[in-house]
Enzyme design. Structure first.
Site, PDB file in Angstrom:
ATOM      1  N   MET A 317     -60.446  22.893  -8.847  1.00 28.27           N
ATOM      2  CA  MET A 317     -61.531  23.394  -9.676  1.00 28.27           C
ATOM      3  C   MET A 317     -61.465  22.783 -11.075  1.00 28.27           C
ATOM      4  O   MET A 317     -62.495  22.440 -11.657  1.00 28.27           O
ATOM      5  CB  MET A 317     -61.471  24.923  -9.763  1.00 28.27           C
ATOM      6  CG  MET A 317     -62.689  25.543 -10.435  1.00 28.27           C
ATOM      7  SD  MET A 317     -62.637  27.361 -10.506  1.00 28.27           S
ATOM      8  CE  MET A 317     -62.871  27.781  -8.776  1.00 28.27           C
ATOM      9  N   GLY A 318     -60.262  22.639 -11.605  1.00 26.60           N
ATOM     10  CA  GLY A 318     -60.112  22.011 -12.913  1.00 26.60           C
ATOM     11  C   GLY A 318     -60.554  20.562 -12.901  1.00 26.60           C
ATOM     12  O   GLY A 318     -61.323  20.128 -13.762  1.00 26.60           O
ATOM     13  N   TRP A 320     -62.557  19.235 -10.805  1.00 23.88           N
ATOM     14  CA  TRP A 320     -63.992  19.172 -10.547  1.00 23.88           C
ATOM     15  C   TRP A 320     -64.796  19.274 -11.844  1.00 23.88           C
ATOM     16  O   TRP A 320     -65.801  18.575 -12.022  1.00 23.88           O
ATOM     17  CB  TRP A 320     -64.412  20.296  -9.603  1.00 23.88           C
ATOM     18  CG  TRP A 320     -65.897  20.471  -9.563  1.00 23.88           C
ATOM     19  CD1 TRP A 320     -66.806  19.620  -9.000  1.00 23.88           C
ATOM     20  CD2 TRP A 320     -66.660  21.527 -10.160  1.00 23.88           C
ATOM     21  NE1 TRP A 320     -68.090  20.095  -9.200  1.00 23.88           N
ATOM     22  CE2 TRP A 320     -68.027  21.260  -9.910  1.00 23.88           C
ATOM     23  CE3 TRP A 320     -66.316  22.679 -10.872  1.00 23.88           C
ATOM     24  CZ2 TRP A 320     -69.040  22.102 -10.352  1.00 23.88           C
ATOM     25  CZ3 TRP A 320     -67.327  23.514 -11.298  1.00 23.88           C
ATOM     26  CH2 TRP A 320     -68.663  23.227 -11.046  1.00 23.88           C
ATOM     27  N   HIS A 321     -64.354  20.106 -12.772  1.00 23.22           N
ATOM     28  CA  HIS A 321     -65.062  20.211 -14.042  1.00 23.22           C
ATOM     29  C   HIS A 321     -65.014  18.898 -14.815  1.00 23.22           C
ATOM     30  O   HIS A 321     -65.934  18.601 -15.581  1.00 23.22           O
ATOM     31  CB  HIS A 321     -64.455  21.331 -14.899  1.00 23.22           C
ATOM     32  CG  HIS A 321     -64.934  22.696 -14.528  1.00 23.22           C
ATOM     33  ND1 HIS A 321     -64.175  23.565 -13.765  1.00 23.22           N
ATOM     34  CD2 HIS A 321     -66.090  23.348 -14.794  1.00 23.22           C
ATOM     35  CE1 HIS A 321     -64.842  24.687 -13.593  1.00 23.22           C
ATOM     36  NE2 HIS A 321     -66.010  24.589 -14.191  1.00 23.22           N
ATOM     37  N   GLY A 322     -63.964  18.126 -14.639  1.00 21.03           N
ATOM     38  CA  GLY A 322     -63.859  16.841 -15.329  1.00 21.03           C
ATOM     39  C   GLY A 322     -62.409  16.410 -15.433  1.00 21.03           C
ATOM     40  O   GLY A 322     -61.488  17.214 -15.226  1.00 21.03           O
TER      41      GLY A 322
END
Length: 385
Positions: A317-318, A320-322
């Site tokens: 998830m981290g 995925w954010h960038g």
């Protein structure tokens, strides 16, 4: 044009969706017209960026071929290797869009909403593997699901079977009247959250923090709480717009927020914050990892398996954010929080150290709130500047 970013966007929607409302109140089907509206609105959204529009077309063709091809394959065989390759192929465009800015000044693989469209497409391949999607999907319905414009930018992330159920449901005029009423309420809630509360926090509070020294603890503390509330009202406002417009179009898109700042622990928080995303990662990353590890019997301790699943989930998830440091640290931070809470929860079941009463619930809410706000402070990257 940015979805829900200006009053002109809402004015265009009001004109385009007027026939939908008229047909709905008469108890008539309107999904064919809504499909045409989706195409028109997408053309308006991408009218200022031709490269994004071309990338969207290529992406859609790629995903449709993958989904339809895998559904046909799944009827005949069920190879784990083919499934893995299909999933990798589905997320490949998103991976390109994330990594390309580090190698090229022009990110031709990216476009508005690529992440959420990828989640919907990949989910369909996974559910086909699980036997939840068995029949061929008509092309127009598949395209409508993938390109459903109200949620294209930032969700909520819908599931195909739930979406398809809404399309097949017959609505009377009274049924649609209730949907319309709830949809309009959601849109007004969006205006309150995003353009009144969220805007006020950003414009009158966060923007004025410059009068305190940037490295001053008090300034950082104010920013942490202000940014947390701004992020919620801005994002929840956008989600309310998307859900409201979906309702008007006869589709009950899932909720995205449920009073997250009264969460009693981190598990409760992720069941309330950006729910469609957290449930997606839970179902298609965490649960599959735990099932796979349990099936292989590589780790017999369920708690260790669960904790490794949380680490994998929040690291992904981290990223995925960038790939910026604040997003990676944010993922690590929440992974550690979930592991610590999971360990505490298991320990407390045996020792009964933390009883369940009104006092402990209040303390739990306050503690969780501050822990969550610090996470948003990390996410903001404000401390880097």
């Amino acid at each position: 044009m940015t979805p829900y970013g200006s009053f002109s966007f809402f004015f265009i929607l009001a004109i385009l969706l007027a026939p939908t409302v008229i047909l709905g109140l008469q108890g008539k089907r309107f999904h064919t017209y809504n499909m045409i509206v989706s195409v028109l609105v997408l053309a308006i959204i991408f009218s200022s960026k031709l490269t994004g529009f071309i990338a969207l077309i290529i992406f859609t063709i790629w995903q449709v071929l993958l989904i339809q091809g895998y559904i046909r394959y799944r009827k005949k065989a069920n190879s784990g290797l083919v499934f893995t390759l299909a999933v990798i192929a589905s997320i490949l465009p998103l991976m390109f869009s994330k990594f390309m800015p580090y190698f090229s000044p022009i990110n031709w693989a990216s476009f508005l909403g690529i992440s959420y469209l990828t989640f919907k497409a990949t989910q369909m391949i996974m559910e086909t593997r699980d036997g939840l999607i068995k029949q061929n999907i008509p092309l127009h319905r598949l395209l409508y699901f993938i390109l459903f414009f109200p949620t294209i930018s930032s969700g909520p992330i819908d599931r195909y079977r739930r979406f398809d159920k809404d399309l097949k449901q017959e609505l009377t005029g009274e049924d649609y009247k209730l949907l319309l009423y709830n949809g309009i309420n959601k849109i007004f809630q969006g205006f309150l959250y995003k353009y009144i509360i969220g805007y006020s926090i950003n414009h009158f509070f966060l923007a004025n923090l410059r009068f305190i020294a940037a490295n001053h603890f008090e300034s950082q503390l104010y920013y942490m709480y202000g940014y947390s509330f701004y992020l919620f009202f801005d994002f929840a406002g956008y989600s309310a717009f998307a859900i409201g417009v979906s309702y008007i179009m006869g589709v009950k898109s899932p909720e995205n927020f449920n009073l997250p700042f009264i969460s009693r622990n981190m598990k409760d928080f992720w069941n309330r914050w950006h729910m469609s995303l957290s449930f997606w990662f839970r179902d298609y990353v965490y649960m599959r990892f735990v099932f796979w590890m349990t099936k292989k019997k590589w780790i017999k301790n369920r708690n260790i398996t669960s904790n490794l699943g949380y680490v994998l989930l929040f690291l992904l998830m981290g990223f995925w954010h960038g790939l910026e440091i604040q997003y990676i640290v944010y993922g690590i931070y929440h992974a550690l929080l979930m592991v610590c809470y999971n360990m505490f929860e298991q320990w407390n079941k045996k020792h009964k150290w933390w009883p369940q009463n009104k006092f402990t619930q209040v303390v739990s809410v306050l503690l969780t709130f501050h822990v969550v706000c610090f996470g948003f402070y990390i996410f903001s990257g404000h401390y880097i500047h």
